[in-house]
Write a protein that holds these residues in place. Sequence first.
Motif, short mmCIF file in Angstrom:
data_model
loop_
_atom_site.label_atom_id
_atom_site.label_comp_id
_atom_site.label_asym_id
_atom_site.label_seq_id
_atom_site.Cartn_x
_atom_site.Cartn_y
_atom_site.Cartn_z
N ASP A 1 -17.90 23.11 52.32
CA ASP A 1 -18.29 23.43 50.95
C ASP A 1 -17.12 23.88 50.08
OD1 ASP A 1 -17.94 26.06 51.77
OD2 ASP A 1 -20.03 26.66 51.47
N ASP A 2 -15.90 23.84 50.62
CA ASP A 2 -14.73 24.09 49.78
C ASP A 2 -14.33 22.85 48.98
OD1 ASP A 2 -14.05 22.84 52.20
OD2 ASP A 2 -12.00 23.61 52.15
N TRP A 3 -14.92 21.66 49.32
CA TRP A 3 -14.55 20.45 48.58
C TRP A 3 -15.65 19.39 48.48
CZ3 TRP A 3 -14.72 15.61 50.88
CH2 TRP A 3 -14.82 15.59 52.27
N ALA A 4 -16.65 19.43 49.34
CA ALA A 4 -17.52 18.27 49.52
C ALA A 4 -18.41 17.96 48.32
CB ALA A 4 -18.38 18.45 50.76
N THR A 5 -18.98 18.97 47.69
CA THR A 5 -19.95 18.73 46.63
C THR A 5 -19.40 19.25 45.30
OG1 THR A 5 -21.71 19.00 48.27
CG2 THR A 5 -22.36 19.05 45.94
N ARG A 6 -19.20 18.31 44.38
CA ARG A 6 -18.61 18.63 43.06
C ARG A 6 -17.30 19.41 43.22
NH1 ARG A 6 -22.00 21.77 39.35
NH2 ARG A 6 -20.42 21.12 37.85
N GLY A 7 -16.46 18.92 44.13
CA GLY A 7 -15.14 19.53 44.31
C GLY A 7 -15.18 20.95 44.82
N GLY A 8 -16.27 21.33 45.48
CA GLY A 8 -16.38 22.67 46.03
C GLY A 8 -17.13 23.65 45.16
N LEU A 9 -17.62 23.17 44.02
CA LEU A 9 -18.38 24.06 43.12
C LEU A 9 -19.74 24.42 43.70
CD1 LEU A 9 -17.61 22.46 39.63
CD2 LEU A 9 -16.58 24.52 40.63
N GLU A 10 -20.33 23.49 44.45
CA GLU A 10 -21.65 23.71 45.04
C GLU A 10 -21.49 24.13 46.50
OE1 GLU A 10 -24.22 23.60 43.20
OE2 GLU A 10 -23.80 22.24 41.53
N LYS A 11 -21.99 25.29 46.85
CA LYS A 11 -21.83 25.83 48.20
C LYS A 11 -23.08 25.59 49.04
CE LYS A 11 -17.80 27.49 47.05
NZ LYS A 11 -16.57 26.86 47.55
#
Length: 285
Positions: free
Chosen positions: A193-203
């Motif tokens: 979750d540091d990068w996968a969804t919207r560049g890490g914005l979504e945890k």
Amino acid sequence: MDHSTLSFLFHLLTLAAYVSALPATFLQDFRVTWADTHIKQLQGGAAIQLTLDQSSGCGFASKRQYLFGRVSMKIKLIPGDSAGTVAAFYMNSNTSGIRDELDFEFLGNRSGHPYTVQTNVYTHGKGDREQRVNLWFDPASDFHTYSILWNHYHVLFFVDEVPIRVFKSNQARGIAFPKSQPMGVYSTLWEADDWATRGGLEKIDWRKAPFHAFYKDFDIEGCPNPGPASCASNPNNWWEGPAFRQLSAIQARKYRWVRVNYMVYDYCTDKSRNPVTPPECLAGI
């Protein structure tokens, strides 16, 4: 011995040079690489469930490596809110520094948003060739087939037989191509979750855990290593045939359809990362 008998025997020898049948069970061709408590066999081993929770993700790998061929799996991804998770299906030479790698990475989403699949190609240690496509269906509602075809002419990534990525062999232009290092087949389910969804914005919302992905119909058809040394260069392997040396007219139309309607990122056009267009991008499909 007549000609037809000789042809039949030659065909049998060609088939014997590679894995040609769907395995009956997961453990026939694969092994768990980490967190075996998070991988559950289903349907007598014909399918598996991968689990991600706060304690661990998990992964598996093929027992053998292969040089050229095709690998495919049917996967049903995490339903609902899967933001911050990544399910990966890839080939890797497992050689430090100069590795070759062919990646599918399925990037989780917030409920209601499309799943994104990221592909990447590493050749002789050089990667950073990401392309991202939003899937045009819900990959968590049913199984879909994801395939990589790798021959002397190109690497093709398919979703349900629709090509979404082409990486051509352009060695004459000085562009490295994976051609000499056997690769294993791998899959992992993990937290990114540091990068996968919207560049890490979504945890990751751990309240929704555990997260499950399902796999079945594991298929590897390629030249095993160790195995017959002549297999990888055999022009009679089906994946080297004329029908697999370039996209058909129908495949080319589907490929353009995906790129026009569903591509959301292409390293080739990212001028902030690549002020000079990478040479393989100029070579076309």
